[in-house]
Design an enzyme around this catalytic site. Structure first.
Site, PDB file in Angstrom:
ATOM      1  N   GLY A 144       8.429  14.532   2.881  1.00  0.00           N
ATOM      2  CA  GLY A 144       7.048  14.802   3.277  1.00  0.00           C
ATOM      3  C   GLY A 144       6.050  14.022   2.456  1.00  0.00           C
ATOM      4  CG  ASP A 186      19.470  -0.793  18.275  1.00  0.00           C
ATOM      5  OD1 ASP A 186      19.653  -0.079  19.278  1.00  0.00           O
ATOM      6  OD2 ASP A 186      19.471  -2.042  18.306  1.00  0.00           O
ATOM      7  CB  SER A 218      23.385  -6.690  21.135  1.00  0.00           C
ATOM      8  OG  SER A 218      22.310  -7.541  20.870  1.00  0.00           O
ATOM      9  CG  HIS A 235      19.588  -3.133  21.943  1.00  0.00           C
ATOM     10  ND1 HIS A 235      19.807  -3.302  20.597  1.00  0.00           N
ATOM     11  CD2 HIS A 235      20.107  -4.235  22.542  1.00  0.00           C
ATOM     12  CE1 HIS A 235      20.422  -4.458  20.386  1.00  0.00           C
ATOM     13  NE2 HIS A 235      20.607  -5.036  21.551  1.00  0.00           N
TER      14      HIS A 235
END
Length: 494
Positions: A284, A154, A228, A124
């Site tokens: 799955g 992220d 961040s 981000h």
């Protein structure tokens, strides 16, 4: 470390009463528990560590080019009274024309992991950026390119072209972290470059809803906007996390910060460096936690694990023999205690690899060998094949007395409305009474009851009869959208 021992009058009296060497021995034996100590240097200094690791921490400045746009009033789309009366081009004609292109800037942090110039940060921080500038604490600046990014964790990897040797930081082992360990967060909070804050590990394995593989380290080391992507160090100067998020109602630090564990990020970074993208393993299945009522309904006692709620047709899970209602308690000899642990473990496995699952089925443990597949684009689920079935039998409305459920036939019209094929067979929930056991269990109108107490039901009548004779807690398998989920119902006491 310096310790100051304060001798009290009663200490001397004890020596004089007991006399000489005997008194000295008594004094030595009894005073340690009563000593008042002043210890110099009780709190650690991280000055030497800061000098060692901070040169490899970088500021990341990004620029995004925003295209020209029309200057207009801020009304929701379709509600602007001027556009409604004069036409949609009102602001183009009379509103001062279009604003010219502009640049949107943002700030974050990162850290250098090797001499080749690879830098790790948060996705981000650099998402959508047209220009990425990296600045070291020495003032040196470099243009960086985006090697790859992963939205689910992220994590992003950047690359600069260094001029000579550059400082780097080693990666640690986040699995060895314990609550209470010292940690240090580095970055440039609020644009204040190259800042270091200290705290402890407040908690591990935090799930905050940031993505499908949440497994955050919680810390009270100050993490603020601009931090961040910066590193979270252990007290030996090894990176054990990437500063990612905070919990705050004011936007500033309140002592609740979250970092992505470096062991999770490391696997992502390795793939981004090699291929520029991340390929994950896939089984799955849909999985859910084991609550106390589900444990009781399945006769599992205190067993921990991940409950298989659904198995996708033709998936690796179906091929290996996994079934709804199986409980995965281990993988390759390692225990599985909750669903997220299973998801993260499978995701890190290369497609085509083989793994051994330890499961409980019908109260008995067994092992299954599975060949891990490649996760489809867009997530964990895939479309099932429509198998076809005979005509529906309309039985009319029904109710499950005392549970607060109104049931109806799942006919073709209802299937079309819900987006199901004719292979979905069960009892349609049309209403859930407020405050009822069904509402407390989390049931909703539109759910389809597929099983009651592990037995298939194909109609409202069959579901009502099964509910009436089942012993609480009643285990239900419910179809909801693209997934199935196990729920438990507890009838009111009579």
């Amino acid at each position: 470390m310096k310790t100051e021992v304060r001798v009290r009058p009663w200490h001397l009296a004890l020596v004089s009463l007991t006399g000489g060497a005997v008194g000295a021995l008594v004094f030595a034996a009894f005073t340690p528990a009563r000593i008042e100590s002043q210890i110099d240097g009780l709190m650690p200094s991280f000055a030497a560590l800061a000098q060692e690791v901070m040169p490899a921490v970088v500021n990341i400045n990004t620029t995004k080019n925003v295209p020209a746009r029309t200057q207009r009033r801020q009304y929701p789309r379709g509600q602007d009274p001027f556009e409604q009366f004069f036409g949609e081009d009102f602001w183009d004609r009379f509103g001062g024309g279009k604003r010219g292109p502009s640049k949107q800037r943002s700030l974050g942090s990162g850290f250098v992991i090797d001499d080749a110039g690879y830098i790790v940060t948060n996705r981000h921080v650099v998402e959508g950026a047209d220009d990425i500038d990296v600045q070291f604490s020495t003032g040196k600046q470099f243009k960086a390119k985006l090697v790859g990014e992963d939205a689910k964790t992220d994590v992003a990897l950047l690359k600069i072209t260094p001029q000579g040797k550059i400082p780097t930081v080693p990666l640690g082992d986040s699995d060895k972290l314990q609550v209470g360990d010292w940690v240090l967060a580095a970055g440039n909070p609020f644009g204040l470059s190259h800042t270091l804050t200290a705290g402890i590990v407040s908690a591990r394995d935090r799930v905050i809803g940031a993505g499908p593989y949440d497994d955050f380290i919680q810390t009270d080391a100050s993490i603020n906007p601009g931090n961040s992507g910066g590193p979270l160090f252990d007290q030996h100067g090894r990176v054990i996390g990437i500063n990612t998020a905070i919990f705050s109602q004011s936007g500033g630090n309140i002592g609740i910060g979250f970092a992505t564990p470096i062991n999770l990020a490391r696997a992502v970074v390795d793939q981004l460096r090699t291929s520029g993208k991340v390929t994950r393993g896939w089984l799955g299945v849909s999985i859910q936690p084991l609550g106390p009522d589900i444990r009781q309904a399945l006769g599992l006692g205190d067993t921990e694990g991940a409950l298989i709620a659904d198995v996708i047709a033709k998936s690796p899970a179906e091929t290996s023999g996994l079934k709804r209602g199986d409980v995965v308690i281990g993988i390759d000899g390692k225990p599985i205690t909750e669903p997220g642990q299973l998801s993260r473990t499978i995701a890190t496995m290369p497609p085509g690899s083989t793994s051994t699952l330890r499961i409980i089925r019908d109260g008995k443990e067994r092992s299954l060998e599975v060949k891990v597949g490649k996760q489809p684009e867009g997530g964990e689920r895939g479309a099932g094949e429509e198998l076809g079935r005979g005509d529906d039998e309309d039985e009319g409305n029904g109710s499950a007395g005392g549970l607060g459920l109104q049931l109806d036939t799942l006919n073709d019209a209802a299937r079309r409305q819900l987006g199901y094929g004719r292979e979905i067979v069960g009892a349609l929930v049309t209403a859930v009474a407020d405050g009822s056991p069904a509402e407390e269990a989390g049931m909703r109108p539109g759910d389809v009851i597929l099983q009651v107490d592990r037995h298939d039901v194909d109609s409202p009548r069959a579901a009502g009869a099964a509910l009436a004779k089942a012993k609480p807690p009643i285990l239900l398998l419910v179809k909801r959208g693209e997934s199935t989920v196990f729920l438990t119902l507890t009838p009111p006491k009579r």
